[in-house]
Design an enzyme around this catalytic site. Structure first.
Site, short mmCIF file in Angstrom:
data_model
loop_
_atom_site.label_atom_id
_atom_site.label_comp_id
_atom_site.label_asym_id
_atom_site.label_seq_id
_atom_site.Cartn_x
_atom_site.Cartn_y
_atom_site.Cartn_z
N CYS A 89 104.58 -74.62 27.64
CA CYS A 89 105.85 -73.98 27.28
C CYS A 89 106.14 -72.77 28.16
O CYS A 89 105.30 -72.35 28.96
CB CYS A 89 105.84 -73.58 25.81
SG CYS A 89 104.65 -72.27 25.45
N ALA A 116 103.76 -69.93 27.82
CA ALA A 116 102.50 -70.17 28.53
C ALA A 116 102.63 -69.77 30.00
O ALA A 116 101.71 -69.19 30.58
CB ALA A 116 102.10 -71.64 28.42
N HIS A 163 107.31 -68.47 34.46
CA HIS A 163 106.91 -67.78 35.70
C HIS A 163 108.06 -66.87 36.15
O HIS A 163 107.84 -65.73 36.53
CB HIS A 163 106.66 -68.77 36.84
CG HIS A 163 105.66 -69.84 36.55
ND1 HIS A 163 105.73 -71.09 37.12
CD2 HIS A 163 104.57 -69.85 35.76
CE1 HIS A 163 104.71 -71.81 36.70
NE2 HIS A 163 103.99 -71.09 35.86
N ARG A 199 92.39 -70.53 30.58
CA ARG A 199 92.69 -70.95 31.96
C ARG A 199 91.56 -70.58 32.91
O ARG A 199 91.57 -70.95 34.05
CB ARG A 199 94.00 -70.29 32.37
CG ARG A 199 94.56 -70.67 33.72
CD ARG A 199 96.00 -70.22 33.74
NE ARG A 199 96.64 -70.22 35.01
CZ ARG A 199 97.03 -69.11 35.65
NH1 ARG A 199 96.77 -67.93 35.15
NH2 ARG A 199 97.68 -69.19 36.80
FE1 CFM Z 1 100.92 -72.50 40.54
FE2 CFM Z 1 99.95 -74.57 39.78
FE3 CFM Z 1 101.11 -72.89 38.09
FE4 CFM Z 1 98.78 -72.28 39.26
FE5 CFM Z 1 97.36 -73.17 37.16
FE6 CFM Z 1 98.62 -75.42 37.71
FE7 CFM Z 1 99.70 -73.78 36.02
MO1 CFM Z 1 97.54 -75.03 35.36
S1 CFM Z 1 98.95 -73.30 41.08
S2 CFM Z 1 100.52 -71.10 38.92
S3 CFM Z 1 96.85 -71.60 38.56
S4 CFM Z 1 101.97 -74.12 39.57
S5 CFM Z 1 96.55 -75.08 37.42
S6 CFM Z 1 99.24 -76.53 39.57
S7 CFM Z 1 99.60 -75.85 35.89
S8 CFM Z 1 97.98 -72.84 35.17
S9 CFM Z 1 101.60 -72.87 35.95
#
Ligand code: CFM
Length: 545
Positions: A66, A69, A199, A100
């Site tokens: 989500c 997260a 993000h 994580r």
């Molecule tokens: Fe970038 Fe990722 Fe992500 Fe990531 Fe991660 Fe991820 Fe993620 Mo899981 S590199 S920041 S450190 S998009 S592994 S492939 S899904 S937490 S949001």
């Protein structure tokens, strides 16, 4: 062993696999999913566009997380000296608490709150009467206990639904406390179609409330920021080791092993190296517009990619000594990597992998598999956008839908006093003329072999079906998929948390990865998954008088 698709898919063509995946769905759902399942033609400019960053169809068990997260866990989770206070029911905090495996070095000051779980623990009465007072009290309590330099407040779904004004509470508490920067994130889980929205919400606030707060010039000749590296399983430690060895100073990492002060000083670096572009490319743009710092794409997953990225950084600075030092470091590090690759290759060569992870790793890890002679036969992102698949050039064509419009884009202008282009237009043009690329990434699709599958927002049903049909030697995804895939007799590697492994970045990380994958694909245990009586016809006996 022949190539993956011939020998292992047992006669399934990619078209048939796609048809099989869609067959179970009602026609309307099948039509929508069909646009997210692409048979790769490996033609950079003619590949049909993929549908991405769209809502998951209700009822489908998505692999996505989500928005909360993405904000609390992904971007802000690795910040050690910022108290991350979750305004919401306790479950939201508990499940975002270090699962994580992002690591940190507590540093000389030892100010590290990452091992704590801060929550307002909302109850029914807070939902009915409002939770603002409780939030203010929790901020005060965290301050009294720890005197942190900063407190970040995260909204969970109920907070948005009842309308608690977390930003006003944060601003009031900032004023009241005086020496603590308090700000809030409207990152309710439902805010976007995936964690990608989180993000963006997180990075906007970091840019608005922290970046540029500290103008002090840090020592170092070649100063960079590393954007989009989150120190999962210690990846960031390995990258930092290489930077140090080369004489490159990392002013700030967003946000693995980071501190508040790193964000505050980010504008003093001279280059932004972007690793996971999905989670942060817009910050690189904002840093360039406001402060004049150019950005490049790097990747430290894979030994060859690591060497290439270090060279790219050195080339940017154009310093002969730095360029020579980087070559020395690569020459020093590579023999161990090559030895490990040679050791595993007899067992890994020709094997096949599938990768369905987040927004950049499904692409980055392809490099490591290549180095072991393994082919990626299907890959995709949970929440990548079209540019992560097709390359940055498609950004102008991406339709902005209502869901993306919901996420704030902050308008940035050149800083009146601190904007200072790090390279002149002439210098930038000279670099570009020599083949150097700024502000660009190619995306996953051009890098995938012809006839492989690229699938966006893969779900539980399709994952199992894919494994059943194409029988990869290894499947990479997250904890939600781990056991269902293993029950099908295929080893599963978590590429989010790395299970209990890592680091996998840089040179030493590559060695760790080769060994881990060799161990997984060479294990005989998967052959014993069926009990003898499930495989062999039943024993029969008869009575004899
Ligand atoms: Fe970038 Fe990722 Fe992500 Fe990531 Fe991660 Fe991820 Fe993620 Mo899981 S590199 S920041 S450190 S998009 S592994 S492939 S899904 S937490 S949001």
């Amino acid at each position: 062993m022949g190539t993956a698709i011939d020998s292992k898919a047992a006669g399934w063509t990619p078209e048939e696999v796609k048809a099989e995946l869609l067959q179970k769905y009602p026609p309307k759902v099948a039509r929508k999913r069909a646009k997210q399942i692409l048979i790769n033609e490996a033609l950079e400019n003619e590949t049909p566009e993929i549908s991405a960053n769209v809502r998951t169809i209700p009822g489908i068990i998505t692999m996505r997380g989500c928005t909360y997260a993405g904000c609390k866990g992904v971007i802000m989770g690795p910040t050690r000296d910022i108290v991350n206070l979750v305004h919401g029911p306790i479950g939201c905090s508990f499940y975002a608490w270090l699962t994580r495996r992002n690591q940190t070095d507590p540093g000389p000051d030892g100010e590290n709150y990452m091992n704590y779980c801060f929550s307002t623990d909302m109850q029914e009465q807070d939902i009915i009467f409002g939770g603002e007072k409780k939030l203010a009290a929790a901020i005060q309590e965290a301050y009294d206990l720890f005197h942190p330099k900063s407190i970040a407040v995260f909204a969970t779904c109920p907070v948005g639904l009842i309308g608690d004004d977390i930003h006003t509470v944060a601003a009031r508490m900032k004023e009241k406390l005086g020496d603590c920067n308090v700000y809030a994130f409207s990152c309710e889980g439902y805010k976007g179609v995936s964690q990608s929205a989180g993000h963006h919400i997180a990075n906007n606030q970091v840019f608005r409330h922290i970046v540029g707060e500290n103008d002090e010039v840090k020592p170092g000749k070649f100063k960079i920021n590393l954007l989009g590296e989150y120190n999962i399983g210690g990846d960031g430690f390995e990258i930092d080791r290489l930077f140090e060895k080369c004489g490159i100073t990392c002013i700030s990492t967003f946000s693995g092993n980071s501190t508040y002060d790193q964000f505050a000083s980010a504008h003093t670096a001279d280059l932004n190296a972007v690793m996971c572009h999905r989670s942060i490319n817009y910050v690189a743009d904002m840093l360039e517009t406001r402060f004049g710092i150019p950005w490049i794409k790097v990747n430290f997953i894979g030994a060859a990619a690591t060497a290439k990225s270090l060279r790219k950084i050195a080339e940017y600075f154009g310093d002969k000594k730095l360029i020579a030092r980087v070559e020395e470091v690569i020459a020093e590090e590579m023999p161990a990597v090559e030895a490990a690759a040679a050791e595993v290759r007899p067992r890994t060569e020709g094997r096949t992998a599938m990768m369905f992870v987040g927004g950049s790793r499904a692409h980055h890890y392809k490099e490591l598999f290549n180095e072991m002679g393994m082919q990626t036969i299907a890959a995709g992102y949970e929440f990548g956008h079209r540019d992560d698949y097709e390359g940055r050039r498609v950004i102008p064509e991406i339709k902005v839908d209502a869901d993306s419009r919901n996420i704030e884009e902050i308008e940035v202008e050149a800083d009146p006093t601190r904007y200072q282009p790090r390279k002149s237009a002439k210098e930038l043009a000279a670099l570009e003329k020599a083949g150097y690329r700024f502000k660009y990434y190619d995306g996953l699709i051009p890098d995938m072999d012809s006839g492989t599958l690229v699938i966006d927002d893969l779900n539980q049903y399709e994952a199992e079906k894919l494994v059943e049909l194409m029988k990869p030697d290894i499947f990479c995804a997250g904890i939600k998929e781990k056991f269902s895939v293993q029950k099908l007799g295929v080893p599963m590697k978590q590429l989010h948390s790395y299970d209990s492994g890592g680091p996998y970045a840089g040179f030493q990380g590559a060695v760790n990865f080769y060994r881990e994958i060799d161990r997984l694909v060479s294990s005989k245990v998967w052959g014993y998954l069926k009990a003898p009586w499930q495989r062999e016809p039943q024993l029969s006996a008869s009575y004899n008088y």
